[in-house]
Motif scaffolding. Structure first.
Motif, PDB file in Angstrom:
ATOM      1  N   THR A 176       0.849  -1.187   0.000  1.00 42.17           N
ATOM      2  CA  THR A 176       0.000   0.000   0.000  1.00 42.17           C
ATOM      3  C   THR A 176       0.886   1.239   0.000  1.00 42.17           C
ATOM      4  O   THR A 176       2.088   1.159   0.249  1.00 42.17           O
ATOM      5  N   PHE A 177       0.286   2.382  -0.287  1.00 45.66           N
ATOM      6  CA  PHE A 177       0.961   3.666  -0.194  1.00 45.66           C
ATOM      7  C   PHE A 177       0.491   4.396   1.067  1.00 45.66           C
ATOM      8  O   PHE A 177      -0.655   4.225   1.506  1.00 45.66           O
ATOM      9  N   SER A 178       1.353   5.221   1.632  1.00 43.84           N
ATOM     10  CA  SER A 178       0.901   6.136   2.675  1.00 43.84           C
ATOM     11  C   SER A 178       0.027   7.197   2.020  1.00 43.84           C
ATOM     12  O   SER A 178       0.227   7.535   0.844  1.00 43.84           O
ATOM     13  N   PRO A 179      -0.967   7.738   2.723  1.00 43.35           N
ATOM     14  CA  PRO A 179      -1.860   8.734   2.115  1.00 43.35           C
ATOM     15  C   PRO A 179      -1.142   9.944   1.537  1.00 43.35           C
ATOM     16  O   PRO A 179      -1.616  10.525   0.551  1.00 43.35           O
ATOM     17  N   ASP A 180      -0.002  10.342   2.128  1.00 42.93           N
ATOM     18  CA  ASP A 180       0.726  11.494   1.594  1.00 42.93           C
ATOM     19  C   ASP A 180       1.556  11.156   0.361  1.00 42.93           C
ATOM     20  O   ASP A 180       2.191  12.029  -0.245  1.00 42.93           O
ATOM     21  N   GLY A 181       1.573   9.892  -0.033  1.00 41.72           N
ATOM     22  CA  GLY A 181       2.269   9.476  -1.240  1.00 41.72           C
ATOM     23  C   GLY A 181       3.770   9.369  -1.125  1.00 41.72           C
ATOM     24  O   GLY A 181       4.455   9.092  -2.112  1.00 41.72           O
ATOM     25  N   LYS A 182       4.325   9.528   0.078  1.00 45.65           N
ATOM     26  CA  LYS A 182       5.772   9.516   0.242  1.00 45.65           C
ATOM     27  C   LYS A 182       6.354   8.111   0.380  1.00 45.65           C
ATOM     28  O   LYS A 182       7.521   7.883   0.082  1.00 45.65           O
ATOM     29  N   TYR A 183       5.533   7.182   0.868  1.00 47.53           N
ATOM     30  CA  TYR A 183       6.057   5.858   1.205  1.00 47.53           C
ATOM     31  C   TYR A 183       5.239   4.742   0.561  1.00 47.53           C
ATOM     32  O   TYR A 183       4.020   4.859   0.385  1.00 47.53           O
ATOM     33  N   ILE A 184       5.912   3.656   0.238  1.00 47.89           N
ATOM     34  CA  ILE A 184       5.283   2.376  -0.084  1.00 47.89           C
ATOM     35  C   ILE A 184       5.574   1.442   1.084  1.00 47.89           C
ATOM     36  O   ILE A 184       6.713   1.373   1.553  1.00 47.89           O
ATOM     37  N   ILE A 185       4.569   0.732   1.550  1.00 49.65           N
ATOM     38  CA  ILE A 185       4.726  -0.148   2.713  1.00 49.65           C
ATOM     39  C   ILE A 185       4.230  -1.539   2.337  1.00 49.65           C
ATOM     40  O   ILE A 185       3.146  -1.687   1.750  1.00 49.65           O
ATOM     41  N   SER A 186       5.017  -2.555   2.655  1.00 48.31           N
ATOM     42  CA  SER A 186       4.610  -3.927   2.338  1.00 48.31           C
ATOM     43  C   SER A 186       4.659  -4.804   3.580  1.00 48.31           C
ATOM     44  O   SER A 186       5.519  -4.645   4.446  1.00 48.31           O
ATOM     45  N   ALA A 187       3.687  -5.703   3.660  1.00 47.03           N
ATOM     46  CA  ALA A 187       3.661  -6.743   4.685  1.00 47.03           C
ATOM     47  C   ALA A 187       4.265  -7.992   4.067  1.00 47.03           C
ATOM     48  O   ALA A 187       3.720  -8.547   3.108  1.00 47.03           O
ATOM     49  N   ASN A 188       5.409  -8.438   4.620  1.00 47.80           N
ATOM     50  CA  ASN A 188       6.144  -9.578   4.084  1.00 47.80           C
ATOM     51  C   ASN A 188       5.906 -10.786   4.992  1.00 47.80           C
ATOM     52  O   ASN A 188       6.437 -10.852   6.096  1.00 47.80           O
ATOM     53  N   GLU A 189       5.122 -11.727   4.507  1.00 46.42           N
ATOM     54  CA  GLU A 189       4.567 -12.763   5.386  1.00 46.42           C
ATOM     55  C   GLU A 189       5.615 -13.736   5.916  1.00 46.42           C
ATOM     56  O   GLU A 189       5.501 -14.214   7.053  1.00 46.42           O
ATOM     57  N   GLY A 190       6.606 -14.091   5.125  1.00 45.27           N
ATOM     58  CA  GLY A 190       7.653 -14.981   5.624  1.00 45.27           C
ATOM     59  C   GLY A 190       7.153 -16.359   6.009  1.00 45.27           C
ATOM     60  O   GLY A 190       7.524 -16.895   7.056  1.00 45.27           O
ATOM     61  N   GLU A 191       6.333 -16.967   5.166  1.00 44.11           N
ATOM     62  CA  GLU A 191       5.802 -18.300   5.465  1.00 44.11           C
ATOM     63  C   GLU A 191       6.900 -19.368   5.390  1.00 44.11           C
ATOM     64  O   GLU A 191       7.827 -19.258   4.587  1.00 44.11           O
ATOM     65  N   PRO A 192       6.769 -20.443   6.179  1.00 51.49           N
ATOM     66  CA  PRO A 192       7.723 -21.566   6.078  1.00 51.49           C
ATOM     67  C   PRO A 192       7.473 -22.393   4.829  1.00 51.49           C
ATOM     68  O   PRO A 192       6.421 -22.272   4.183  1.00 51.49           O
ATOM     69  N   ASN A 193       8.420 -23.267   4.509  1.00 51.47           N
ATOM     70  CA  ASN A 193       8.187 -24.221   3.427  1.00 51.47           C
ATOM     71  C   ASN A 193       7.300 -25.362   3.929  1.00 51.47           C
ATOM     72  O   ASN A 193       6.990 -25.455   5.129  1.00 51.47           O
ATOM     73  N   ASP A 194       6.865 -26.228   3.031  1.00 54.38           N
ATOM     74  CA  ASP A 194       5.910 -27.285   3.405  1.00 54.38           C
ATOM     75  C   ASP A 194       6.475 -28.239   4.454  1.00 54.38           C
ATOM     76  O   ASP A 194       5.724 -28.746   5.306  1.00 54.38           O
ATOM     77  N   ASP A 195       7.763 -28.497   4.402  1.00 51.45           N
ATOM     78  CA  ASP A 195       8.382 -29.386   5.385  1.00 51.45           C
ATOM     79  C   ASP A 195       8.629 -28.694   6.729  1.00 51.45           C
ATOM     80  O   ASP A 195       9.006 -29.352   7.698  1.00 51.45           O
ATOM     81  N   TYR A 196       8.446 -27.399   6.748  1.00 49.49           N
ATOM     82  CA  TYR A 196       8.696 -26.564   7.930  1.00 49.49           C
ATOM     83  C   TYR A 196      10.156 -26.663   8.387  1.00 49.49           C
ATOM     84  O   TYR A 196      10.474 -26.590   9.560  1.00 49.49           O
ATOM     85  N   THR A 197      11.037 -26.811   7.398  1.00 49.70           N
ATOM     86  CA  THR A 197      12.469 -26.849   7.704  1.00 49.70           C
ATOM     87  C   THR A 197      13.132 -25.500   7.454  1.00 49.70           C
ATOM     88  O   THR A 197      14.248 -25.259   7.913  1.00 49.70           O
TER      89      THR A 197
END
Length: 506
Positions: A148-169
């Protein structure tokens, strides 16, 4: 074959929307929101496969283009909606890997793109909305899931989920990235400072051998109107993080608690095998809120955050927390009628977690925890509940269209044992002095509309619904002053039917 039926549930008659002309706040007129109409004026199908060709949309007021996440074809599909009644397909933007989210601000398109190796760092890539030329690619954390962008348009912000792999290794750390657009500066924030903290209030850290930093999975971001703070849902963890954008720090992480389904206002239908549709009862069950989407709203000078409490479980080859109540060993003192509770027509079918509930560590379960609140919640910005919709979403869908109750693509009641209607997305729109809330319902379809001008007592207005549209994933409001037809619009992007529908609000 499912019969397609156009459904409209409308409260009241036609009312002209607020004039587009800019006026002082004191001159903004009241609008009778109960008389608003929501009419589908445009629709298109994005892609020709089974599902997953349309997930999230973003609109550019400069070019009148709608940008649609199309993960199946590894592209951003582009549509001209200058006339929203007759959208036309334009040249798509091809990508090197799967896109998860899009956002637009000031002629700039930002796309969240996961790495081919989902546990490796992803990227935010920007494009010019007019030429669709590539502008810049920024490296961010693993699996950027929302941008998403901040309302003032100065920043882009991302949520980086960081999920594990299927084996959870391999379990990468979850993170939040802040991109200063003018300075072309990237700061990715991790949660390592919380590793030694006990966060509390049902905040969950439960992945195998995971630290807090590894276990958090940022899902969705809402930014305050003044662009100072970002509020990030940590869905699987049942929490929210508060990010100071200017100082680029994670100020706070808090748990959201659990809903007590034994209370009269929190009834639920907990079984898909009881031969009763809409069998609302109170049960000795706690629901973890686990929100997906989040929205920020300032109402009467007070700041609120609003969540869609979808719920989510970790269910991997290497680790799964899912278990039905019938397969739990229930504590005899806490549940003296365990055998009766565990019948399929009672709680036996309900999906629950084994990561919570064994309070004394003796191997049996003293509490039963289910996934999601089956509701939306209005919170203050430090995690206090201002309002929760309780069991209203379930009861309203049953009242208005029982055939869609806890539905799974045509099978009525089929999701009662899981997470119900699965409220997934939320967004707000100011009309006059009123604030509307839209809540997307992944399983039943469409979006509920509420007047939340009084945040402690929201009023249900409408169910925007067309059963040709299945699996609403993204909600997008286009205010009248940015709209291609000078009317307030709602765009619903449906990931199962691959359809995108445009509703006019008058």
């Amino acid at each position: 074959m499912k019969k397609f039926i156009m459904t409209a549930i409308v409260a009241g008659a036609f009312l002209t929307a607020c004039e587009k002309d800019s006026v002082d706040q004191d001159e903004v007129k009241d609008v009778d929101v109960s008389a608003l109409t929501f009419n589908r004026i445009g629709k298109f199908t994005n892609g020709s496969g089974d599902e997953g060709f349309a997930e999230i949309s973003a609109y550019d007021s400069k070019t009148k283009k709608l940008f649609v996440v199309n993960p199946q074809e590894t592209e951003i599909s582009v549509w001209d909606i200058a006339n929203p009644s007759t959208p036309s397909k334009l040249t798509s933007i091809g990508l090197s890997s799967t896109p998860n989210s899009v956002a637009v601000k000031n002629g700039l398109l930002a796309v969240a793109i996961e790495n081919a190796n989902k546990q490796a760092d992803g990227s935010i890539t920007t494009f010019d909305t007019e030429t669709q030329d590539l502008k810049r690619t920024y490296a961010v954390g693993a699996l950027p899931d929302m941008v998403t962008f901040s309302p003032d348009g100065k920043y882009i912000i991302s949520a980086n989920e960081g999920e594990p792999n299927d084996d959870y290794t391999v379990d990468p750390e979850g993170s939040v990235s802040i991109i200063n657009i003018d300075a072309e500066e990237i700061n990715t924030l991790y949660f390592t400072s919380f590793n030694a903290q006990s966060i509390g209030n049902e905040f969950r850290v439960f992945g195998p051998n995971a630290s807090v930093a590894q276990d958090v999975e940022p899902e969705y971001v809402a930014v305050s109107d003044d662009s100072k703070y970002a509020y990030v849902t940590l869905q699987e963890n049942n929490g929210i993080a508060v990010v100071d954008i200017e100082s680029k720090t994670i100020n706070m992480v808090y748990g959201l608690g659990a809903k007590d389904h034994s209370l009269p206002e929190n009834m639920l239908d907990a079984s898909n095998k009881d031969d009763i549709v809409g069998n609302f009862q109170n049960w000795p069950v706690y629901g973890l809120y686990q929100p997906d989407a989040i929205a920020f709203a300032k109402i009467n000078e007070t700041e609120y955050i609003i969540t869609a409490n979808e719920g989510d479980a970790r269910d991997y080859d290497g680790y799964s927390e899912e278990e039905r109540v019938k397969d739990l060993v229930l504590d005899a003192t806490a549940f003296p009628k365990a055998a009766e509770l565990q019948l399929p027509e009672n709680l036996g079918r309900l999906k629950t977690t084994t990561a919570n509930g064994d309070i004394d560590g003796d191997g049996d379960f003293d509490k039963i925890y289910a996934y999601g609140g089956r509701s939306f919640t209005i919170w203050n910005t430090t995690g206090g509940i201002v309002y929760d919709s309780g069991d209203q979403i379930g009861k309203k869908t049953f009242e208005l269209n029982a055939a869609l109750f806890n539905n799974d693509e045509g099978d009525v009641d089929d999701r009662s044992d899981d997470k119900g209607a699965e409220p997934e997305s939320v967004t707000t729109l100011k009309i006059g002095k009123s604030t509307l809330l839209f809540v997307g319902l992944e399983r039943t379809g469409g979006a509920f509309v509420y007047d939340i001008t009084n945040p402690t007592s929201p009023e249900f207005l409408n169910w925007i619904l067309n059963t040709e549209d299945v699996g609403p994933e993204g909600l997008l409001v286009i205010p009248a002053d940015e709209s291609p037809n000078n009317e307030n619009l709602l765009v619903i992007t449906n990931e199962v039917s691959n359809t995108v529908s445009v509703y006019e609000i008058k």
